[in-house]
Write an enzyme that holds these catalytic residues in place. Structure first.
Site, PDB file in Angstrom:
ATOM      1  N   ASP A 266       1.100  -1.258   0.290  1.00  0.00           N
ATOM      2  CA  ASP A 266       0.179   0.283  -0.142  1.00  0.00           C
ATOM      3  C   ASP A 266       0.895   1.186   0.254  1.00  0.00           C
ATOM      4  O   ASP A 266       1.884   1.076   0.220  1.00  0.00           O
ATOM      5  CB  ASP A 266      -1.064  -0.074   1.287  1.00  0.00           C
ATOM      6  CG  ASP A 266      -1.843   1.355   1.587  1.00  0.00           C
ATOM      7  OD1 ASP A 266      -2.748   1.393   0.505  1.00  0.00           O
ATOM      8  OD2 ASP A 266      -1.520   2.073   2.216  1.00  0.00           O
ATOM      9  N   SER A 267       0.458   2.854  -0.645  1.00  0.00           N
ATOM     10  CA  SER A 267       0.660   3.386  -0.016  1.00  0.00           C
ATOM     11  C   SER A 267       1.601   4.415   1.492  1.00  0.00           C
ATOM     12  O   SER A 267       2.442   4.170   1.410  1.00  0.00           O
ATOM     13  CB  SER A 267       0.211   4.468  -0.453  1.00  0.00           C
ATOM     14  OG  SER A 267      -1.063   4.486   0.487  1.00  0.00           O
TER      15      SER A 267
ATOM     16  N   GLU B 285      -5.956   9.552   9.533  1.00  0.00           N
ATOM     17  CA  GLU B 285      -4.459   8.975   9.519  1.00  0.00           C
ATOM     18  C   GLU B 285      -4.408  10.394  10.749  1.00  0.00           C
ATOM     19  O   GLU B 285      -3.068   9.460  11.935  1.00  0.00           O
ATOM     20  CB  GLU B 285      -3.343   9.857   8.568  1.00  0.00           C
ATOM     21  CG  GLU B 285      -3.209   9.575   7.316  1.00  0.00           C
ATOM     22  CD  GLU B 285      -1.994   8.862   6.482  1.00  0.00           C
ATOM     23  OE1 GLU B 285      -0.861   8.955   7.325  1.00  0.00           O
ATOM     24  OE2 GLU B 285      -1.823   7.506   5.791  1.00  0.00           O
TER      25      GLU B 285
ATOM     26  N   CYS C 275     -11.342   3.695  -0.420  1.00  0.00           N
ATOM     27  CA  CYS C 275     -10.476   4.124   0.349  1.00  0.00           C
ATOM     28  C   CYS C 275      -9.822   3.314   0.926  1.00  0.00           C
ATOM     29  O   CYS C 275     -11.088   3.325   1.585  1.00  0.00           O
ATOM     30  CB  CYS C 275     -10.082   5.714   0.110  1.00  0.00           C
ATOM     31  SG  CYS C 275      -8.547   6.228   0.874  1.00  0.00           S
TER      32      CYS C 275
ATOM     33  N   HIS D 286      -8.526   3.837   3.819  1.00  0.00           N
ATOM     34  CA  HIS D 286      -9.094   5.279   5.095  1.00  0.00           C
ATOM     35  C   HIS D 286     -10.234   5.220   5.894  1.00  0.00           C
ATOM     36  O   HIS D 286     -10.367   5.480   7.129  1.00  0.00           O
ATOM     37  CB  HIS D 286      -7.926   6.838   4.564  1.00  0.00           C
ATOM     38  CG  HIS D 286      -6.931   6.416   4.723  1.00  0.00           C
ATOM     39  ND1 HIS D 286      -5.822   5.318   3.878  1.00  0.00           N
ATOM     40  CD2 HIS D 286      -5.161   7.332   5.362  1.00  0.00           C
ATOM     41  CE1 HIS D 286      -4.271   5.620   3.831  1.00  0.00           C
ATOM     42  NE2 HIS D 286      -4.330   6.718   5.166  1.00  0.00           N
TER      43      HIS D 286
HETATM   44  N1  DGL Z   1      -4.125   3.804   0.272  1.00  0.00           N
HETATM   45  C1  DGL Z   1      -4.767   4.820  -1.130  1.00  0.00           C
HETATM   46  C2  DGL Z   1      -6.084   4.334  -1.281  1.00  0.00           C
HETATM   47  O1  DGL Z   1      -6.805   3.557  -0.678  1.00  0.00           O
HETATM   48  C3  DGL Z   1      -5.213   5.857   0.536  1.00  0.00           C
HETATM   49  C4  DGL Z   1      -3.728   7.006   0.787  1.00  0.00           C
HETATM   50  C5  DGL Z   1      -3.667   7.781   0.099  1.00  0.00           C
HETATM   51  O2  DGL Z   1      -3.506   8.456  -0.811  1.00  0.00           O
HETATM   52  O3  DGL Z   1      -1.810   7.045  -0.738  1.00  0.00           O
HETATM   53  O4  DGL Z   1      -6.187   5.011  -2.337  1.00  0.00           O
END
Ligand code: DGL
Length: 288
Positions: free
Chosen positions: A26-27, A169, A203, A205
């Site tokens: 993941d990011s 976050e 998403c 989050h």
């Molecule tokens: N993990 C990203 C998503 O699910 C959200 C956070 C980001 O923008 O990196 O799109």
């Protein structure tokens, strides 16, 4: 394809070590919500999780950059040794699934978009689905296309809700500021499309804001996310490919981040739903 799992079934060479972990990236910390669901569904598997915290967020970056980052993250996990790759980031899934499948075959690759679309379609009776996600995911149109492949007659309204990422976050998941922001994003969407009966959280989050989202929409609107359906799709595909772990191995989860293990552990604990010890988060560099 009905469960969101990959159609491609190219086989591993015989003798793949079934004790290898499932790679997840993941990011940053968001994919830990997906990892949580994977672990609940597949408690006998080992997981190797990479959060690209140095380059977070992906959601506001161009598709080209997110694809490049995704290839680097996948390459890193493949070099460490994995038997399956899960793209636990919606933004990365929206641009990279096919490219990673081709590049890293025969390692199977699953993203969260297809399973999320399956969940959304299963929930909707009106045939009108609202998707909330990052700017990149909405603009790329991956959810709209995935839902269209399953139910071409369905209408999809997609809305970027960028501030939700920061709220999650920051740990701001309730209270007047959160309520105001949630209403600011969702009210115009539901006012313009009163037939929406399903809100798909596109998403990683957004599940942390579930209570605030639930309070802001009509109780008849179902709120669904892709974590549980991704776990189901992964479990089904592991079984189909005979790639399931032969027994339980420790440690079950190894965590890596490209920046700030302390912050990763602190913020990530909320996403994973259990304490994360910063000393157990390995700091890694994808660009050498
Ligand atoms: N993990 C990203 C998503 O699910 C959200 C956070 C980001 O923008 O990196 O799109």
């Amino acid at each position: 394809m009905t469960d969101g799992s990959p159609a491609n079934t190219s086989a591993f060479p015989a003798g793949i070590d079934l004790r290898l972990p499932i790679g997840v990236f993941d990011s940053g910390v968001g994919g830990l919500t997906v990892l949580r669901a994977l672990r609940e569904r597949l408690p006998d598997e080992r997981f190797l999780y990479l959060g690209d915290t140095a380059r977070l967020p992906y959601g506001t970056k161009s598709g080209d950059s997110v694809l490049r980052y995704s290839i680097q993250a996948a390459q890193f996990l493949v070099q460490r040794g994995i038997k399956y790759l899960v793209i636990a980031c919606n933004t990365a899934s929206s641009v990279a699934v096919e490219a990673l499948r081709q590049r890293f075959a025969p390692i199977p690759v699953i993203g969260v978009i297809e399973p999320g679309a399956v969940a959304g379609c299963a929930s909707s009776r009106s045939g009108q689905i609202g998707v909330i996600a990052t700017e990149g995911t909405v603009q790329g149109g991956a959810y709209q296309q995935a839902i269209g492949r399953i139910r071409p007659e369905f209408a999809v309204v997609a809305e970027p809700c960028s501030l939700f990422v920061s709220l999650a976050e920051e740990g701001w998941t309730d209270g007047p500021i959160v309520e105001a922001i949630v209403h600011r994003y969702l009210d115009p969407m539901f006012a313009a499309h009163p037939q929406l009966d399903t809100l798909l959280l596109g998403c990683t989050h957004f599940p942390l804001l579930l209570e605030a989202l639930r309070a802001a929409v009509d109780p008849r609107v179902a709120i669904v996310d892709s974590a549980a359906t991704t776990a189901e799709a992964l479990a089904a595909d592991l079984a189909r490919r005979k790639l399931g772990a032969p027994g339980k191995f420790e440690p079950a989860i190894s965590l890596m981040a490209t920046d700030g293990p302390q912050r990763f552990a602190r913020v990530g604990s909320r996403f994973l739903g259990r304490p994360v010890d910063a000393r157990q988060v390995e700091l890694v560099d994808l660009v050498r």
